[in-house]
Structures are given as C-alpha cells and as structure tokens.
Design a protein around this motif. Structure first.
Motif, PDB file in Angstrom:
ATOM      1  N   MET A 113     109.334-100.619  18.076  1.00  0.00           N
ATOM      2  CA  MET A 113     109.563-101.797  18.928  1.00  0.00           C
ATOM      3  C   MET A 113     109.823-101.355  20.363  1.00  0.00           C
ATOM      4  N   ALA A 114     109.179-102.028  21.300  1.00  0.00           N
ATOM      5  CA  ALA A 114     109.325-101.636  22.706  1.00  0.00           C
ATOM      6  C   ALA A 114     110.709-102.036  23.226  1.00  0.00           C
TER       7      ALA A 114
ATOM      8  N   THR B 113     100.358-109.836  29.364  1.00  0.00           N
ATOM      9  CA  THR B 113     100.626-108.863  28.293  1.00  0.00           C
ATOM     10  C   THR B 113     102.112-108.488  28.269  1.00  0.00           C
ATOM     11  N   HIS B 114     102.722-108.337  29.449  1.00  0.00           N
ATOM     12  CA  HIS B 114     104.144-107.992  29.462  1.00  0.00           C
ATOM     13  C   HIS B 114     104.974-109.150  28.910  1.00  0.00           C
ATOM     14  N   ARG B 115     104.542-110.384  29.187  1.00  0.00           N
ATOM     15  CA  ARG B 115     105.295-111.534  28.664  1.00  0.00           C
ATOM     16  C   ARG B 115     105.226-111.560  27.124  1.00  0.00           C
ATOM     17  N   ILE B 116     104.018-111.365  26.589  1.00  0.00           N
ATOM     18  CA  ILE B 116     103.886-111.399  25.124  1.00  0.00           C
ATOM     19  C   ILE B 116     104.770-110.302  24.510  1.00  0.00           C
ATOM     20  N   ALA B 117     104.666-109.080  25.075  1.00  0.00           N
ATOM     21  CA  ALA B 117     105.437-107.958  24.520  1.00  0.00           C
ATOM     22  C   ALA B 117     106.938-108.197  24.705  1.00  0.00           C
ATOM     23  N   TYR B 118     107.328-108.730  25.856  1.00  0.00           N
ATOM     24  CA  TYR B 118     108.753-108.964  26.145  1.00  0.00           C
ATOM     25  C   TYR B 118     109.323-109.990  25.167  1.00  0.00           C
ATOM     26  N   GLN B 119     108.564-111.044  24.916  1.00  0.00           N
ATOM     27  CA  GLN B 119     109.077-112.081  24.017  1.00  0.00           C
ATOM     28  C   GLN B 119     109.201-111.553  22.582  1.00  0.00           C
TER      29      GLN B 119
ATOM     30  N   LEU C 114      98.435-104.447  24.790  1.00  0.00           N
ATOM     31  CA  LEU C 114      99.552-104.825  23.921  1.00  0.00           C
ATOM     32  C   LEU C 114      99.849-103.727  22.910  1.00  0.00           C
ATOM     33  N   TYR C 115      98.800-103.094  22.432  1.00  0.00           N
ATOM     34  CA  TYR C 115      98.980-102.009  21.471  1.00  0.00           C
ATOM     35  C   TYR C 115      99.867-100.931  22.098  1.00  0.00           C
TER      36      TYR C 115
ATOM     37  N   GLY D  71     102.406-100.459  18.603  1.00  0.00           N
ATOM     38  CA  GLY D  71     102.077-100.873  17.241  1.00  0.00           C
ATOM     39  C   GLY D  71     101.085-102.010  17.274  1.00  0.00           C
ATOM     40  N   PRO D  72     100.747-102.574  16.100  1.00  0.00           N
ATOM     41  CA  PRO D  72      99.711-103.608  16.046  1.00  0.00           C
ATOM     42  C   PRO D  72     100.051-104.819  16.900  1.00  0.00           C
ATOM     43  N   PRO D  73      99.110-105.242  17.730  1.00  0.00           N
ATOM     44  CA  PRO D  73      99.357-106.406  18.580  1.00  0.00           C
ATOM     45  C   PRO D  73      99.140-107.703  17.812  1.00  0.00           C
ATOM     46  N   PRO D  74      99.561-108.849  18.386  1.00  0.00           N
ATOM     47  CA  PRO D  74      99.242-110.132  17.765  1.00  0.00           C
ATOM     48  C   PRO D  74      97.724-110.375  17.802  1.00  0.00           C
ATOM     49  N   GLN D  75      97.277-111.475  17.200  1.00  0.00           N
ATOM     50  CA  GLN D  75      95.846-111.823  17.233  1.00  0.00           C
ATOM     51  C   GLN D  75      95.411-112.009  18.676  1.00  0.00           C
ATOM     52  N   CYS D  76      94.335-111.347  19.070  1.00  0.00           N
ATOM     53  CA  CYS D  76      93.783-111.545  20.413  1.00  0.00           C
ATOM     54  C   CYS D  76      92.307-111.883  20.238  1.00  0.00           C
ATOM     55  N   GLY D  77      91.793-112.821  20.972  1.00  0.00           N
ATOM     56  CA  GLY D  77      90.371-113.121  20.848  1.00  0.00           C
ATOM     57  C   GLY D  77      89.938-114.161  21.847  1.00  0.00           C
ATOM     58  N   THR D  78      88.673-114.546  21.736  1.00  0.00           N
ATOM     59  CA  THR D  78      88.166-115.638  22.562  1.00  0.00           C
ATOM     60  C   THR D  78      88.321-116.924  21.743  1.00  0.00           C
ATOM     61  N   PHE D  79      88.139-118.075  22.384  1.00  0.00           N
ATOM     62  CA  PHE D  79      88.211-119.331  21.632  1.00  0.00           C
ATOM     63  C   PHE D  79      87.259-119.268  20.444  1.00  0.00           C
ATOM     64  N   HIS D  80      86.028-118.768  20.702  1.00  0.00           N
ATOM     65  CA  HIS D  80      85.045-118.786  19.628  1.00  0.00           C
ATOM     66  C   HIS D  80      85.378-117.811  18.508  1.00  0.00           C
TER      67      HIS D  80
END
Ligand code: ATP
Length: 616
Positions: free
Chosen positions: A1-2, A40-46, A74-75, A80-89
């Motif tokens: 954990m960061a 990315t910092h916000r996602i990791a910080y939260q 994020l990795y 460690g494994p990041p949350p789901q990342c992707g495009t809308f499609h």
C-alpha cells in the motif's frame, strides 16, 4: 500500500487541493495543467487513505493509449494491481460479456460500425449521402436518441429528408437484430440496460462502480453519461470528473460540452476545483494560445514556465512549399541536436498530411504518420496482427501466438515481436477479455517508444500529447476554418481544435499557411500578420527555380548517391548562406560552411563549387 503523504509530494497547491477534495468533484483544468498526474494521484490517494476501495473503482479515459498510461502510473503509485482502467467502449464491452454470461445469453457479434451493412440492404444512396446519413444517425444515437424517439419526433434530425434517415435506421436495427450483431454504440446501450437491471445481475455489476473517475469529461456524450449514471446506481457521490472546456472537439461524435457546465445542476453537492496553471508551455506560448480560448469557465491560463519565443508565423507560396518548409525546419533542428521524436507537424485533416510525408521522405527524415508507430508498421508485426484479425483472436491467444513466433524467428525480426509481446501482455493484465481490435487500437495510439521519429498527425490525434517543437500547417485566412459561414457551434469547435493544437508545444511553435491565403487565420489576428517572416527564396516553389532550390536539388541527388540524409551533405543553414552570399571561390565557400561532411571532403566541396559556378 502506498504512503498517502508521499502521493502529495511534487504537486502544486492547486493540484494537491484537487487530489484531496471531497467527491463528487469536478476538476476544470487548463491544457498542460497535469490532469493525468492529478487523476492518478487522486485515485491512489483515496485508496491509500481508505476513502475508497480499488476493487470498486473505475478509471475511464478516451483512448486505449491514455487508459494504458493511467493504469501503468497507478500500478507504480499503488505498488500493486490498479483498479479497472479502460475506455467507455472497452469497459462497456466487459459489462456486456459479464452480464450476458450471468444471464446465460450469447453475446452478439461485435462489428466496428453498421455503415458496412448499409450496402447489403438495398438502399440506393450515393456514397456522399450515405456518409451524411450515417454520421447523423450516429450523432443522434450518441445523444441518446433511438429509433422510437426519432419516429416520434423527426424534428430531431438535423439533415434534409428525415424520413429517409428514419427508414435507413429502422432497416439497420432489424438487420442487426436478425444477424445477432452489435456495433460500438449498441455496446454502450446494452451495457446500460444490464447495469440498470433490477435483479442480481444489475446489483453485481453496480458493485464495481462505487467510485468512478472520468478523464476528458468535456468530450463525454449523453449516452456515455447515462451508462455511468446507471452503473453507479444513480448515486453519483463517488464521481470525479476532470476536463477542459476549451478542448472539447468531438461534437460530431455527439459530445456535449454543456454536460460539464450543467453538472453542478445535476449534482447539487458537487465540489469544484480549478487547475489554471500550464506546466507544459513557455509563457510566450501560453500568452499566444490564451486569446484563442474561451475563459468563461476557467479564467485566463497562467504559465508556470517563464520566457520563451512567441510563435513564428510563415507564409509560403504553395502546399508543396509549406511541406518543404516543414521538412527543412525539422532537418535543421535535428542537425542542431534535437531528437526527431521531440518534433511534430500537425494538420487539421488527414489529407493535408500526404505532402508533408512526401517532403520528409525526400529528406530521409524518419517519421510516424497518424501515430502509427514504427512497431505497428513493421512487416513482422503486421503479419502477426493480420493473423490475429483473420482468426479474431482474444488477447491470451495473441500472446501465445507471438510467443510461439518468437521461438522460431531471426534476431532482427525478434526485436519488434518482443515489444509486441510486451504490449500484448500488459494489455492482457489490464483487460483480460480484450481482443485483436483492442490491441490494434493500442498499437496505433502508443507514443513511439525508443524510436527516434517525427510525429506527423492531425489535431484530433495530437490531443493529450506534447512535443518540444510543433509546426501547424494550413492555418491561413482562407484555409482555417476550412469553410466559410460555418454554424456558430462548428466555428467554436474549430477554435477549440486550434487551441488544442497550439497547446501541444512545450518550447517552439511554427504556424504556416500557403496561397491563396495571404495572412494567418482570423482566429490568430492577435499574433500579427507574419510579414516580418516573409518566406525565404528557398520555400517559394513556383516560377524559375531559385539558387536555393537548385542547391537543394543538388544535395538531394548527392545524398541519394551516398545513401545519406540530404542535410548531412549540405545543412539548411549552409544552403541559405550560400544562396545569399554566393561565394566566388572555393576558399570562401569552405570558410563559410559548417556542414561537417562538406568541410572534411575536398571532393564534395569541389562538386558543390562547380554546381554553384554552373547555376550561379
Ligand atoms: N506540478 C508540476 N510540476 C512540474 N511539471 C508538471 C507538474 N504537473 C504537470 N507537470 C508537467 O506538465 C506537462 C503537462 O502535463 P499533462 O500532460 O498531464 O497535462 P494535461 O493537463 O493532461 O494537458 P492536456 O490536456 O493539454 O493534454 C507534463 O510534462 C507534466 O510532467
């Protein structure tokens, strides 16, 4: 954990505020203000502060390459494994596959778009009309309208003969349902229906999206927003969106910048943070781009970097001369030590790229067109991707195939295949159900890694990228925007596109145009007319060839003979000096030039002097 505190290091106070602000959050951010870093910092910080859970967070980007970059960062940040990342499609396709599996239903076969089906359905439309009708159908669908709403309200159609469009639309829908096909817009619609279900399937899918982060929110269309609202179970308290209203450039795709302005009305508890400092470009470039933007939402953008040169404006005689200018400028900068990969030539349309490519080829300048990486254009990679396409392979099968190919290949071919395997393996990690289409898109969008090549691409494709030296072509008073009397919305979008293009440069920006334009686009009236930069002889391309043109022809011929780039035979700076001063003897010529090969080779100097004497 960061460590959460470490995640705030290196951020400006505005960026820190955006990272720690309470959701739901709207971050209105200027070009070059570090959106990816903040997101990315916000996602990791939260996650690090246990405000959110990674397994219930989703990060959405507009291109696979951007989603890849977010996941990669994020990795690293999370170790460690990041949350789901992707495009809308890609995310919606995952939902369709998962939801259909839970329901025990087959997944319809995915087609890129339904345009290809039209031909088989017996519609006698001209190619031009077919394009217009199809584009309008797609715009309406992206705005959230379906066949029923069009039948009830034909006034929604903004092209002549709405009933023809409705009939095409209805036939297409029937054909897709009969053949069990879905296009990319259907994927969004089906995913929305699945996540909105009032049963265990809907509940299970909604659990994935408690916290959602959307990048480039200014380009979201109503269909995409509806999917997110339903996926979050209409509780938008965990939503973070970041966007720049001045970079909204996908109106033709149904995006609606008003969604950003109206977000506060939809979500009364919305927190709003602005990132108004550009860290990318020099102060002079930020000052040049500012008047092109609309400052209603964000105010004037501040520059973090001081000084710099204002953009250079150059008139040329013809499209060919403008392309030569682009190539020569690049050769000259490279000669001074600038890597090719930190330069880009950008144009509004794909058609404008052809003469640029031709001019670069003539000077042997390595380049990548439309972000097609040298990797994607290597024959050994093309062959593997062709098999993947013909056999419609999934990402795991592609990894196996490339690994197998690597075992039986020569060392020269192995290098590119190894990078392909690396990219495919990373994609499999990020998105285990990706297929050949996803890999193809990723290869196209990846910034050239480890290869020194100039980028030649369109304004749209340049979005999100940056280079030290950028040249924008075709920005004349008669060529940009390309059509007169555009509707107000379309004109505003052209203005934003120009803003996107101008803000790609970190250090230098050259803006040019060619006849019949005699001055820069009226959108650049604040920059002056550019007469002080009137074209040099060498970039005029009609009339009797100038001395500079003849010397250029000479160096191209010699370069071909010696299989070298022509600027290595005679640099642009030397070429201009010789054309201007016209030395009368060989000694003066040698004293004047600095091209190393020329200075070291008496034979070459003799030939050059003979040429000067002949044409001078
Ligand atoms: N706090 C900071 N200090 C120094 N440099 C920064 C900071 N934040 C961002 N940068 C740098 O500024 C540049 C622009 O950042 P980034 O590409 O993330 O901007 P952006 O907001 O996505 O821009 P755009 O929307 O124009 O594509 C990058 O080179 C990045 O490393």
């Amino acid at each position: 954990m960061a460590n959460a505190d470490l995640l705030l290091e290196g951020l400006s106070s505005q960026q820190r505020e955006a990272v720690i602000a309470k959701a739901p959050l709207l971050i209105v951010a200027a070009a070059g203000s570090g959106k990816t870093r903040v997101l990315t910092h916000r996602i990791a910080y939260q996650i690090a502060t246990q405000t959110t859970r990674g397994t219930q967070s989703v990060a959405i980007s507009f291109t696979r390459a951007a989603a890849w970059e977010v996941s990669r960062r994020l990795y690293r940040l999370l170790d460690g494994p990041p949350p789901q990342c992707g495009t809308f499609h890609s995310l919606a396709l995952g939902l369709v596959r998962e939801g259909s599996a839970m329901l025990g239903r087959p997944v319809p076969r995915l087609i890129g778009d339904s345009n290809g089906l039209l031909g088989d359905l017996g519609f006698k439309l001209s190619e031009a009309r077919r394009r217009v009708v199809f584009a309008e159908i797609e715009r309406l669908r992206a705005r959230g309208h379906d066949l029923t709403s069009l039948q009830e309200n034909p006034d929604l159609v903004s092209i002549p003969n709405p009933h023809e469009l409705i009939s095409v639309c209805s036939t297409l829908e029937r054909a897709k349902s009969r053949q069990r096909l879905m296009d990319l817009t259907d994927v969004l619609r089906i995913a929305t229906e699945l996540v909105a279900r009032n049963d265990g399937v809907g509940e299970a899918l909604r659990l994935q999206a408690r916290w959602v982060y959307i990048d480039e929110f200014q380009d979201v269309n109503p269909l995409q927003l509806r999917l997110i609202e339903q996926w979050m179970g209409t509780d938008l308290s965990g939503l973070t969106v970041v966007g720049d209203p001045n970079q909204s450039i996908y109106g033709w795709n149904g995006s609606d910048p008003a969604l950003m302005t109206s977000l506060a009305t939809r979500i009364p508890t919305l927190t709003r943070v602005a990132l108004s400092t550009n860290y990318r470009s020099t102060a002079a470039l930020v000052a040049a781009a500012n008047p092109v933007a609309d400052h209603q939402l964000l105010g004037r953008v501040q520059a973090h970097r001081q000084g710099g040169q204002a953009p250079e404006l150059l008139a040329t005689d013809s499209v060919a001369a403008e392309a030569q200018l682009a190539a020569r400028r690049i050769a000259e900068l490279h000669y001074r030590g600038v890597p090719y990969s930190s330069m880009a030539t950008l144009a509004r349309t794909i058609r404008q790229l052809a003469p640029i490519e031709e001019a670069l080829r003539r000077l042997d300048i390595p380049h990548s067109i439309l972000g097609l990486t040298p990797l994607a254009s290597a024959p050994e990679v093309i062959a593997l991707m062709r098999t993947a396409k013909t056999e419609r392979l999934q990402i795991t099968e592609i990894c196996d195939m490339v690994e197998e190919a690597l075992n039986s290949t020569s060392p020269e071919r192995a290098a590119n295949q190894r990078i392909l395997l690396e990219v495919a393996t990373e994609l499999r990690r990020q998105d285990p159900i990706a297929d050949y289409l996803a890999l193809e898109e990723l290869l196209r969008g990846l910034q050239v890694r480890g290869v020194d090549a100039v980028s030649v691409t369109t304004f749209h494709r340049a979005k999100g990228l940056q280079w030290h030296h950028v040249h924008l072509v075709g920005i004349g008073d008669k060529s940009y925007p390309s059509r007169r009397g555009l509707p107000v919305d379309a004109l505003a979008e052209e203005r934003r596109l120009l803003y996107v293009a101008m803000t790609r440069a970190t250090d230098s920006l050259l803006i040019s145009w060619s006849k019949p334009s005699l001055a820069p686009s009226s959108l650049l009236a604040h920059l002056g007319r550019g007469e002080e930069n009137a074209p040099t002889q060498s970039i005029r391309s009609h009339g009797a060839p100038s001395l500079a043109t003849r010397l250029d022809r000479w160096r191209v011929a010699v370069a071909k003979e010696r299989r070298l780039a022509s600027y290595l035979i005679l640099s642009d700076a030397d070429l201009r000096k010789l054309a201007r001063i016209r030395p009368s003897d060989k000694e003066s010529l040698l004293a004047m030039v600095t091209t190393p090969l020329l200075a070291e080779s008496p034979e070459l100097a003799d030939r050059l002097f003979a040429e000067l004497a002949r044409v001078g």
